[in-house]
Design an enzyme around this catalytic site. Sequence first.
Site, PDB file in Angstrom:
ATOM      1  N   ASP A  58       0.800  -1.229   0.000  1.00  0.00           N
ATOM      2  CA  ASP A  58       0.000   0.000   0.000  1.00  0.00           C
ATOM      3  C   ASP A  58       0.830   1.275   0.000  1.00  0.00           C
ATOM      4  O   ASP A  58       0.421   2.296  -0.559  1.00  0.00           O
ATOM      5  CB  ASP A  58      -1.004  -0.001   1.163  1.00  0.00           C
ATOM      6  CG  ASP A  58      -0.368  -0.276   2.515  1.00  0.00           C
ATOM      7  OD1 ASP A  58       0.840  -0.573   2.557  1.00  0.00           O
ATOM      8  OD2 ASP A  58      -1.091  -0.198   3.522  1.00  0.00           O
ATOM      9  N   GLU A  81       9.686 -10.202  -1.779  1.00  0.00           N
ATOM     10  CA  GLU A  81      10.675  -9.119  -1.867  1.00  0.00           C
ATOM     11  C   GLU A  81      12.107  -9.634  -1.870  1.00  0.00           C
ATOM     12  O   GLU A  81      12.985  -9.028  -2.491  1.00  0.00           O
ATOM     13  CB  GLU A  81      10.475  -8.131  -0.715  1.00  0.00           C
ATOM     14  CG  GLU A  81       9.189  -7.328  -0.799  1.00  0.00           C
ATOM     15  CD  GLU A  81       7.994  -8.010  -0.151  1.00  0.00           C
ATOM     16  OE1 GLU A  81       6.928  -7.381  -0.061  1.00  0.00           O
ATOM     17  OE2 GLU A  81       8.147  -9.186   0.287  1.00  0.00           O
ATOM     18  N   HIS A 146       0.019   0.264  10.600  1.00  0.00           N
ATOM     19  CA  HIS A 146       0.405  -1.098  10.237  1.00  0.00           C
ATOM     20  C   HIS A 146       1.801  -1.066   9.599  1.00  0.00           C
ATOM     21  O   HIS A 146       2.242  -0.046   9.084  1.00  0.00           O
ATOM     22  CB  HIS A 146      -0.609  -1.710   9.264  1.00  0.00           C
ATOM     23  CG  HIS A 146      -0.729  -0.977   7.969  1.00  0.00           C
ATOM     24  ND1 HIS A 146      -1.306   0.267   7.852  1.00  0.00           N
ATOM     25  CD2 HIS A 146      -0.320  -1.310   6.716  1.00  0.00           C
ATOM     26  CE1 HIS A 146      -1.274   0.663   6.596  1.00  0.00           C
ATOM     27  NE2 HIS A 146      -0.667  -0.280   5.877  1.00  0.00           N
ATOM     28  N   HIS A 147       2.477  -2.165   9.650  1.00  0.00           N
ATOM     29  CA  HIS A 147       3.853  -2.335   9.176  1.00  0.00           C
ATOM     30  C   HIS A 147       4.885  -1.669  10.089  1.00  0.00           C
ATOM     31  O   HIS A 147       6.077  -1.678   9.772  1.00  0.00           O
ATOM     32  CB  HIS A 147       4.056  -1.818   7.743  1.00  0.00           C
ATOM     33  CG  HIS A 147       3.254  -2.542   6.704  1.00  0.00           C
ATOM     34  ND1 HIS A 147       2.673  -3.768   6.919  1.00  0.00           N
ATOM     35  CD2 HIS A 147       2.924  -2.203   5.427  1.00  0.00           C
ATOM     36  CE1 HIS A 147       2.031  -4.156   5.825  1.00  0.00           C
ATOM     37  NE2 HIS A 147       2.154  -3.228   4.921  1.00  0.00           N
ATOM     38  N   GLY A 445      27.367 -15.829  -0.375  1.00  0.00           N
ATOM     39  CA  GLY A 445      26.992 -17.239  -0.309  1.00  0.00           C
ATOM     40  C   GLY A 445      25.634 -17.529   0.285  1.00  0.00           C
ATOM     41  O   GLY A 445      25.499 -18.407   1.137  1.00  0.00           O
ATOM     42  N   ASP A 475      19.076 -29.149  -5.569  1.00  0.00           N
ATOM     43  CA  ASP A 475      17.688 -29.300  -5.160  1.00  0.00           C
ATOM     44  C   ASP A 475      17.409 -28.563  -3.850  1.00  0.00           C
ATOM     45  O   ASP A 475      16.339 -27.969  -3.672  1.00  0.00           O
ATOM     46  CB  ASP A 475      17.315 -30.787  -5.046  1.00  0.00           C
ATOM     47  CG  ASP A 475      18.281 -31.603  -4.184  1.00  0.00           C
ATOM     48  OD1 ASP A 475      19.353 -31.083  -3.835  1.00  0.00           O
ATOM     49  OD2 ASP A 475      17.959 -32.761  -3.874  1.00  0.00           O
ATOM     50  N   ASN A 502      20.589 -34.432  -5.473  1.00  0.00           N
ATOM     51  CA  ASN A 502      21.346 -35.360  -4.632  1.00  0.00           C
ATOM     52  C   ASN A 502      20.736 -35.437  -3.234  1.00  0.00           C
ATOM     53  O   ASN A 502      21.417 -35.721  -2.264  1.00  0.00           O
ATOM     54  CB  ASN A 502      22.834 -34.974  -4.568  1.00  0.00           C
ATOM     55  CG  ASN A 502      23.022 -33.488  -4.313  1.00  0.00           C
ATOM     56  OD1 ASN A 502      22.152 -32.837  -3.725  1.00  0.00           O
ATOM     57  ND2 ASN A 502      24.151 -32.950  -4.736  1.00  0.00           N
ATOM     58  N   GLY A 504      19.585 -33.254  -0.988  1.00  0.00           N
ATOM     59  CA  GLY A 504      19.980 -32.468   0.178  1.00  0.00           C
ATOM     60  C   GLY A 504      21.042 -31.439  -0.098  1.00  0.00           C
ATOM     61  O   GLY A 504      21.340 -31.106  -1.247  1.00  0.00           O
ATOM     62  N   GLU A 508      26.939 -28.562   2.397  1.00  0.00           N
ATOM     63  CA  GLU A 508      26.901 -28.628   3.855  1.00  0.00           C
ATOM     64  C   GLU A 508      27.373 -30.006   4.342  1.00  0.00           C
ATOM     65  O   GLU A 508      28.095 -30.109   5.346  1.00  0.00           O
ATOM     66  CB  GLU A 508      25.481 -28.355   4.363  1.00  0.00           C
ATOM     67  CG  GLU A 508      24.857 -27.074   3.846  1.00  0.00           C
ATOM     68  CD  GLU A 508      25.517 -25.827   4.406  1.00  0.00           C
ATOM     69  OE1 GLU A 508      26.546 -25.932   5.095  1.00  0.00           O
ATOM     70  OE2 GLU A 508      25.010 -24.724   4.138  1.00  0.00           O
TER      71      GLU A 508
END
Length: 598
Positions: A58, A81, A146-147, A445, A475, A502, A504, A508
């Site tokens: 708005d 956003e 609001h916000h 990253g 994925d 793969n 996952g 990591e």
Amino acid sequence: MGTEARKLQGEVERLQQELQTLKAQYHSEDEELITISDYILKRLEQLNVTSIFGVPGDFNMPFLDFIEDHPTIQWIGNCNELNAAYAADGYARVKEHSIGVVVTTFGVGELSATNAIAGAFSEMVPVLHIVGVPSTTQLKNKPMLHHTLGDGRFNVYTKVAEQITAAQAMIMNKAQAAAEIDRILMEAIIQARPVYLTLPMDLTTEKISAKRLKVKLPRTPSPNNPDVESYVIDEIMELVEDAKRDVIILVDACAVRHDVRGEVNDLLVKTQFPVYATPMGKTSVSEEYERYGGIYIGSITHPSIKERVENANLILSIGALKSDFNTGMFTYHIPARHTIELHSDHTLVRHAKFPGIGMKWLLPKLTERLSKFQEGASRIPVPHYKLDVPKESDDKISHAYLWPRVGKFFRKQDVIVAETGTSNFGVLDVPMPDQCIFVSQILYGSIGWATASTLGAAIAARDRHLGRTILFTGDGSMQLTVQEISTMTHNKLAPIIFVLNNKGYNIERHLHGLDRKYNDIADWKWASLLTTLGDIEGKLTQSYTVRSKSELDKLLDDEEFASARKIQLVEVIMDKYDTPRALQASAALTAQAAAGQL
């Protein structure tokens, strides 16, 4: 250059712009008026911006009316956003000599975009973040809107922006609107970092003088001090002489970010010094150039490249950005006594620092002086790095096979986007054809960046009449920002999307927790995704799943697939624990650093 020095330089540039504007005003006879909204858009048009990303709210919708009605700038509505700001980042990286623009609403919208803006700041990408805010009366009286946080602190979001943008402008009246808009745009261009602009609802239609628009914004930094610059060039020339012409050039990210790609290419041609690039500098130099030797990543580097770079008598480093992943976990074995570093706002000659001597002005003068070494330098051999497709005994798609194989698929002028992690490490070793643009987020990253960034990159590539836009992502990363595929479909873009399945977070797993459940994800039916995300009738897109080398080869050799006339998603089934060579090496170094062994 210190903070105070940068502020002083910025003020000098602002005053120079003011002087030029006053001259334009003096010669003008008629007072032309323009709304603040149109003033912003006119400046963006001058900066060759053709698309603005964002989400309606708005407080920003009065400004969105002006964007939608603009004859040359297109509104790209995003799914959220964060994605919009990622897209603006990708747009700016591919649309060189321009900037990315994202529009959000006050509070909830701008905070959603904050992570992407921080990434643009980290990686030096010029993005203008425009925030539609409450009216000037509301900003002064601070009702419980609001916000807001409900405690009257209307400036809390601006304080957040101050930490992750190079300049901020909070327009509160029309008198200073034009000057403030110009100021932050100049900062975005010169510093190559994001900036922040708030636009109150009641000021969108306020009219101001259009005279300043007659003077285009400067795109280059202030000139260097000529005496200091001359001294620095003399010092460099002496070191080159002492190195007996055994000099290599190492090009990094800031050569692109600070718009010296042309100056660097001129240096390469006129000196014939061998040239190498860092991961963040990949494709800043044509990888088909006969004097280009490959990517240097410290200890992770291919042995032949590593030996050549680290044994050179002198290294001329251009635009270095020495982050962990960009330097092979800080394993550069290049002593400072053998190094000259050219940066946007300073120069390092071995251990001596020269603030304010920037490479934009220094490079052309240095090139002319160094050109006399061309004949000797051209005799130094530069082995051209190749990555052959290996012959493996089984038909499973391995990383050792995948990356050199897709390298054969790349064409001149392709825009190649790689997600943080597995894809980024895999594609680094792949030589790319001339005029390709490689886009990745190695320093900040943030996983999920690549998919939304591909939207902006594809629009910029279309604007520039470049080749195909090709995304490589995992994925796990894809699940964060996958919604933006619907925006690509809506805007008739045609990227090729390779999703490495793969099951996952592969990067990591190899950094920590190889068998931990937190690195696993829920599997998706990837081949059905495109019809859900915009292609309701199934006519605008095409999906594939490849499980073997033979299936992958057949697809990559298919001319219809390669022509990229529609969005195409390729699910590549891979072993859960297989990983690229460079990622394996980086993970090992990370483990050593964590154990205090580096």
